[in-house]
Design a protein around this motif. Sequence first.
Motif, PDB file in Angstrom:
ATOM      1  N   GLY A   1      21.575  34.903   6.720  1.00  0.00           N
ATOM      2  CA  GLY A   1      22.675  34.850   7.686  1.00  0.00           C
ATOM      3  C   GLY A   1      22.150  34.590   9.085  1.00  0.00           C
ATOM      4  N   LEU A   2      21.130  35.334   9.454  1.00  0.00           N
ATOM      5  CA  LEU A   2      20.550  35.181  10.790  1.00  0.00           C
ATOM      6  C   LEU A   2      19.984  33.773  10.964  1.00  0.00           C
ATOM      7  N   GLY A   3      19.281  33.307   9.922  1.00  0.00           N
ATOM      8  CA  GLY A   3      18.701  31.969   9.999  1.00  0.00           C
ATOM      9  C   GLY A   3      19.785  30.920  10.191  1.00  0.00           C
ATOM     10  N   ALA A   4      20.841  31.013   9.413  1.00  0.00           N
ATOM     11  CA  ALA A   4      21.927  30.043   9.515  1.00  0.00           C
ATOM     12  C   ALA A   4      22.577  30.131  10.892  1.00  0.00           C
ATOM     13  N   PHE A   5      22.746  31.368  11.363  1.00  0.00           N
ATOM     14  CA  PHE A   5      23.371  31.601  12.660  1.00  0.00           C
ATOM     15  C   PHE A   5      22.564  30.914  13.759  1.00  0.00           C
ATOM     16  N   ASN A   6      21.271  31.150  13.753  1.00  0.00           N
ATOM     17  CA  ASN A   6      20.407  30.564  14.785  1.00  0.00           C
ATOM     18  C   ASN A   6      20.340  29.047  14.665  1.00  0.00           C
ATOM     19  N   PHE A   7      20.425  28.562  13.430  1.00  0.00           N
ATOM     20  CA  PHE A   7      20.333  27.128  13.211  1.00  0.00           C
ATOM     21  C   PHE A   7      21.610  26.418  13.683  1.00  0.00           C
TER      22      PHE A   7
ATOM     23  N   TYR B   1      20.541  39.807  16.004  1.00  0.00           N
ATOM     24  CA  TYR B   1      21.590  38.999  15.362  1.00  0.00           C
ATOM     25  C   TYR B   1      22.813  39.103  16.266  1.00  0.00           C
ATOM     26  N   PRO B   2      22.809  38.379  17.391  1.00  0.00           N
ATOM     27  CA  PRO B   2      23.798  38.633  18.449  1.00  0.00           C
ATOM     28  C   PRO B   2      25.126  37.942  18.196  1.00  0.00           C
ATOM     29  N   ALA B   3      25.846  38.373  17.179  1.00  0.00           N
ATOM     30  CA  ALA B   3      27.142  37.753  16.921  1.00  0.00           C
ATOM     31  C   ALA B   3      28.275  38.594  17.493  1.00  0.00           C
ATOM     32  N   GLY B   4      27.952  39.795  17.952  1.00  0.00           N
ATOM     33  CA  GLY B   4      28.977  40.646  18.554  1.00  0.00           C
ATOM     34  C   GLY B   4      30.108  40.929  17.593  1.00  0.00           C
TER      35      GLY B   4
ATOM     36  N   ASN C   1      22.682  44.741  15.607  1.00  0.00           N
ATOM     37  CA  ASN C   1      22.068  43.622  16.317  1.00  0.00           C
ATOM     38  C   ASN C   1      20.570  43.558  16.033  1.00  0.00           C
ATOM     39  N   MET C   2      20.247  43.753  14.741  1.00  0.00           N
ATOM     40  CA  MET C   2      18.833  43.664  14.400  1.00  0.00           C
ATOM     41  C   MET C   2      18.674  43.474  12.897  1.00  0.00           C
ATOM     42  N   VAL C   3      17.749  42.581  12.594  1.00  0.00           N
ATOM     43  CA  VAL C   3      17.438  42.291  11.197  1.00  0.00           C
ATOM     44  C   VAL C   3      15.942  42.475  11.028  1.00  0.00           C
ATOM     45  N   PHE C   4      15.534  43.224   9.996  1.00  0.00           N
ATOM     46  CA  PHE C   4      14.090  43.378   9.756  1.00  0.00           C
ATOM     47  C   PHE C   4      13.825  43.485   8.264  1.00  0.00           C
ATOM     48  N   SER C   5      12.574  43.246   7.905  1.00  0.00           N
ATOM     49  CA  SER C   5      12.284  43.042   6.491  1.00  0.00           C
ATOM     50  C   SER C   5      12.504  44.284   5.639  1.00  0.00           C
ATOM     51  N   THR C   6      12.293  45.470   6.199  1.00  0.00           N
ATOM     52  CA  THR C   6      12.435  46.669   5.371  1.00  0.00           C
ATOM     53  C   THR C   6      13.807  47.314   5.521  1.00  0.00           C
ATOM     54  N   MET C   7      14.774  46.546   6.053  1.00  0.00           N
ATOM     55  CA  MET C   7      16.095  47.151   6.280  1.00  0.00           C
ATOM     56  C   MET C   7      16.770  47.580   4.970  1.00  0.00           C
ATOM     57  N   GLY C   8      16.239  47.104   3.826  1.00  0.00           N
ATOM     58  CA  GLY C   8      16.856  47.469   2.564  1.00  0.00           C
ATOM     59  C   GLY C   8      16.433  48.828   2.030  1.00  0.00           C
ATOM     60  N   ASP C   9      15.363  49.378   2.575  1.00  0.00           N
ATOM     61  CA  ASP C   9      14.811  50.629   2.033  1.00  0.00           C
ATOM     62  C   ASP C   9      15.837  51.743   1.876  1.00  0.00           C
ATOM     63  N   VAL C  10      16.352  52.161   3.004  1.00  0.00           N
ATOM     64  CA  VAL C  10      17.243  53.315   2.983  1.00  0.00           C
ATOM     65  C   VAL C  10      18.582  53.003   2.322  1.00  0.00           C
ATOM     66  N   PRO C  11      19.219  51.876   2.678  1.00  0.00           N
ATOM     67  CA  PRO C  11      20.503  51.592   2.019  1.00  0.00           C
ATOM     68  C   PRO C  11      20.368  51.508   0.506  1.00  0.00           C
ATOM     69  N   SER C  12      19.247  50.954   0.022  1.00  0.00           N
ATOM     70  CA  SER C  12      19.124  50.821  -1.425  1.00  0.00           C
ATOM     71  C   SER C  12      19.212  52.182  -2.067  1.00  0.00           C
ATOM     72  N   TYR C  13      18.492  53.114  -1.472  1.00  0.00           N
ATOM     73  CA  TYR C  13      18.472  54.422  -2.076  1.00  0.00           C
ATOM     74  C   TYR C  13      19.821  55.105  -1.970  1.00  0.00           C
ATOM     75  N   LYS C  14      20.438  54.917  -0.797  1.00  0.00           N
ATOM     76  CA  LYS C  14      21.760  55.535  -0.628  1.00  0.00           C
ATOM     77  C   LYS C  14      22.768  54.941  -1.580  1.00  0.00           C
ATOM     78  N   ALA C  15      22.627  53.639  -1.818  1.00  0.00           N
ATOM     79  CA  ALA C  15      23.571  53.007  -2.733  1.00  0.00           C
ATOM     80  C   ALA C  15      23.475  53.651  -4.115  1.00  0.00           C
ATOM     81  N   PHE C  16      22.277  54.057  -4.494  1.00  0.00           N
ATOM     82  CA  PHE C  16      22.158  54.746  -5.783  1.00  0.00           C
ATOM     83  C   PHE C  16      22.859  56.095  -5.745  1.00  0.00           C
ATOM     84  N   VAL C  17      22.751  56.769  -4.588  1.00  0.00           N
ATOM     85  CA  VAL C  17      23.483  58.028  -4.452  1.00  0.00           C
ATOM     86  C   VAL C  17      24.958  57.774  -4.731  1.00  0.00           C
ATOM     87  N   VAL C  18      25.465  56.707  -4.104  1.00  0.00           N
ATOM     88  CA  VAL C  18      26.876  56.384  -4.256  1.00  0.00           C
ATOM     89  C   VAL C  18      27.213  56.036  -5.706  1.00  0.00           C
TER      90      VAL C  18
END
Lengths: 246, 234, 305, 299
Positions: free
Chosen positions: C49-55, C137-140, C229-246
């Motif tokens: 998404g960020l790549g497409a946005f910037n492009f 990821y400044p899309a506001g 307003n930020m994208v980083f490579s390990t952003m999946g760590d915590v949500p992944s685990y929480k998603a399992f909780v859910v």
Amino acid sequence: MSTRLEARNITKRFGGLEALRGVSVTAQDEILGLIGPNGAGKTTLFNIICGFLRPTSGAVIFEDRAIHTKRTHEITQSGIARTFQIVKPFSDLTVLDNVLAGLGCHIYATPRVFAEQYSTRTTIEPAREILAFTDLTKWADTLAGNLPIGLQRKLEIARALATQPRLLLLDEPAAGLTSGEADELAVLVRKLRAQGKTIIVIEHNMAFAMNLCQRIVVLAQGEIIAQGTPAQVQTDERVINAYLGH
Amino acid sequence: MLQVENLDVHYGHIQALRDVSFAVNDNEGVAVLGANGAGKSTLIKTLIGWNTPSRGRILFDGKDITRLPIWDRAALGLAVVPESGRVFRDLTVTQNLELGAYTEKHRATIQQRAREMFDLFPVLNERKHQIAKTLSGGEQQMLAIARALMTRPKLLLIDEVSMGLMPILVKRVFEVIGQLRASGVTILLVEQNAYEALQVVERGYVLENGKIVLNDTASELTQNPRVKAAYLGG
Amino acid sequence: MSIAQNLSNAMVLASTYILIAIGLTMVYGVLKVLHVAHAGVYASGAFVGLGAFNFVRPFCTPTLEDARLASNLAFWISLPIAMIVSGVMGALIYLLIYRYTWGKSPTISLVASVGLFTLIQDLLQKPFLLGPRQQPYPAGGAGMPRIETPWFMITPTQVLILFVTLILLAIVYVILNRTRIGLGWQAASLDPEMAAAVGVNVTHVIVLNFFLGSMLAGAAGVLVGVYDNMVFSTMGDVPSYKAFVVVVLGGLGSVPGTIVASIVLAVTETFMVAFAGSLMPRDAIAFLVLILLLMFRPRGLLGRA
Amino acid sequence: MDYFVSLAVFAGIWVVLALSLNILMGFAGQVSLGQAAFFAIGAYTSALCALKFDQPFFVGFFAAILVTGFVGAFLGLPSLRVRHDFLVLATMGVNFVVVAIFKYVDFFGGALGLIDIPTPRFFGVNNDIPYLILVWLYVGAAILISWYISKTWTGLALNAVRINEEAAAAVGISVPRFKIYAFIVSAALAGGAGSLYAHYLKSLFPDNFNFIESIVILSMVVVGGVGTLRGPIIGAIILRALPELLREVHDYRFTLYGGLIVLMMLFQPMGLLGDDSTLMRGLRRLFVRKEKVDYEHAA
């Protein structure tokens, strides 16, 4: 004959389904057959006796002690061993190690379990005797999972024997066997009886059961519908109905 | 209609079927009888495609379906009433019926057939919005039959329809099967309840230890003492 | 902060949980696989998404006078691109990996999934992709209005999240409940063998399943990326685990259960942080909840016994 | 020189970690993704003994083993209730929670970590060689313990539990008890490794023990061959040494680990050196004449 095992008024419900309804069975020193159509509750009864399941109500008495609240490994240690309808050998252990696993039955609960090696001369000798008795000596070093079904069933019996049971529960020991293998198996079971063990057999192969058992209990839809000698059971109107319909 | 040639089926080391060959003709009812563990259910499962045979061929309408994916068999006109019904427990009666006609794409046709099923099984009509698991055992069995009929199958496979049902319901289910036969549905019935089954079919086979040991008309089989022997080991 | 404000914040949080967890639930429903690599799809979605946005953004500027408008347009172009790429990625994950591990011990699929997650995350970190640093990821609010009431206020970005989530949920609802393939999906998740026997092409259903679920995860990645307003490579760590909780909380394989569980978790977390404060970060609380849940209610709070 | 010493120290530590997980996974069949948590608990216990209580190294070392063994028994409890794949999730959770506690509780140094942990000096030698020897003595102990367990009744019982829990119970094995034994031994071994790690590195940060470290440990076992002794040892050495020696590989080591795990699960779930792996079968064919078994005549 003395009473080895008594199942008193066992009821087992799974959700809304009643798998067993007030079933009472006693086993003396004998070979007792347990037969009945699919879904009659035979294996459920075995699972209750050996502690995999708790009865909803009723009691299981083994040699004057109630065992239905005990766990499987305790029940095995107190002298009841079983085989499985769907064989469960320790498939990536050798045949000899499978038997040794059974021989450990009375060691697992002691501190010796940490200190002693399981494969020593004092343990291998009795294990080999059991293999010889069940005619498996040739396969001692084969991985259990690689054996054909007939030998796996024998191995299950050998492993159960290694726990030194006084009551042996055999769950469809002849399933999948050729008639020659089934005959051999019958000889083996009779030898065990001659050694003084009490044996309960669940069996679908009727010819096999009728020929082997001294007494037969027929279950259908969770209830006992008949019991007696094989001859009595075979001619019993209710049994014929249960099997063939009306 | 259905032709089975030299079928062998193994579960691991266990051979469940040995060299089984038989045929079902158009507009015919055939029963496969046998004791527990004789291999009856294995046979049905292999015909549906839940099991893969280690040897042999299955021809349906002249077409080799031995290796065909399960879902394509349904499209060819093979429908099954599996052991203990196996309705989709968390879906409604109507959804179960719609799934029966999954290979049919026109909504109107599906609805039309569902109405036919409700005529045939009024009890389902009363419960059409109920979740299937709230139905009684007999009703679930009826639903399973209705679901199988939704495709207008060329061949209906029925596996142990009487199992776990109360005797009165067994009677009712066999009445329904009898009606279906009368209306010209081709049926292959696998059944432990031999006498009931033989009343609704024309021919029968007896399986013993995975092998076909007898093959005769229904009326002959009813008389044959070997049928009883196959069950009770006499 | 007022209770109403906390509640509205919690709903935004819940939306992201829902979008991530539905894919996991759908996969678990049919395959009974705990799809850890789903979090990799989520992070990849944010990255694409960020790549497409910037492009796309520079191309929007000459035609549209207003830079704000250009950025909004670029966002609405980047979102579907991210979703489609994520969807394809999910489908490929099934076709290349789970198709072969399915039917073996569930542990094999799970370990493979963990390996895949590690691989995706590490690749994302490489300079030719996302790089080791956080990227904005400044899309506001992407043109969404601000909602203000006397009790609570919702920022444009929050409105965006709620809006997109509602639309996607509606689409999923329609597909699952009003279409033939949706019915086939429900059947396959209840009893794949029987579904196949009535003619449901289970392979198609599963591929679609992965495509849809991964699409939602990709959307979640984009939305969270914009929100923080930020994208980083390990952003999946915590949500992944929480998603399992859910997913476990919601009863494993039940879509409505997952939605309810997402809301429960989000509300609990928000209020614990707002009123009770806590010893541990709130993420750790979610993990503790999961461990206890697995031990005492392994079929989930709303699950069937 | 120093470089190779440090490489050898770390290699030893990772060999122990791989062996510790192998006891859990290979012997008892319990897949854990939280092994880094035990590693962390050992490291922190030992470091705190030195920093807060001024205890000598060996006190901390044995305290680490005891504490992690105890915690292992406790964290093994989920394995009694939870299906295999959920156990993996639960142990992942344990890893997150343990790291979070070390990160957010000030007593453990918080995000700033613990620094100035003393490296013990032995026999007045002023370099790390004695420490290296100590590490590899511990490796030897871990190998010996693994080997000895596999020979005792405990090893047989663990094998039985791994292969089939119902059948194990049916020969008199208390399944819960042996699972907990496995957790205790596995955790204690990892804890000792943690202690050696802490005192060598001199500083500890919670992020050293992230979930990704558990995955690295897992890949060592899985790539080498679950359940054997050679597998985890060689797996640890290859996966640890390879990235160090090849710069390009080092940058991509997690990609490599992840990819290897996926490929192993797809093609060789028993590991490269597992008993029934292609490689081992090939080796065996080279060195041992294959015995042909004729089942048809036997049955």
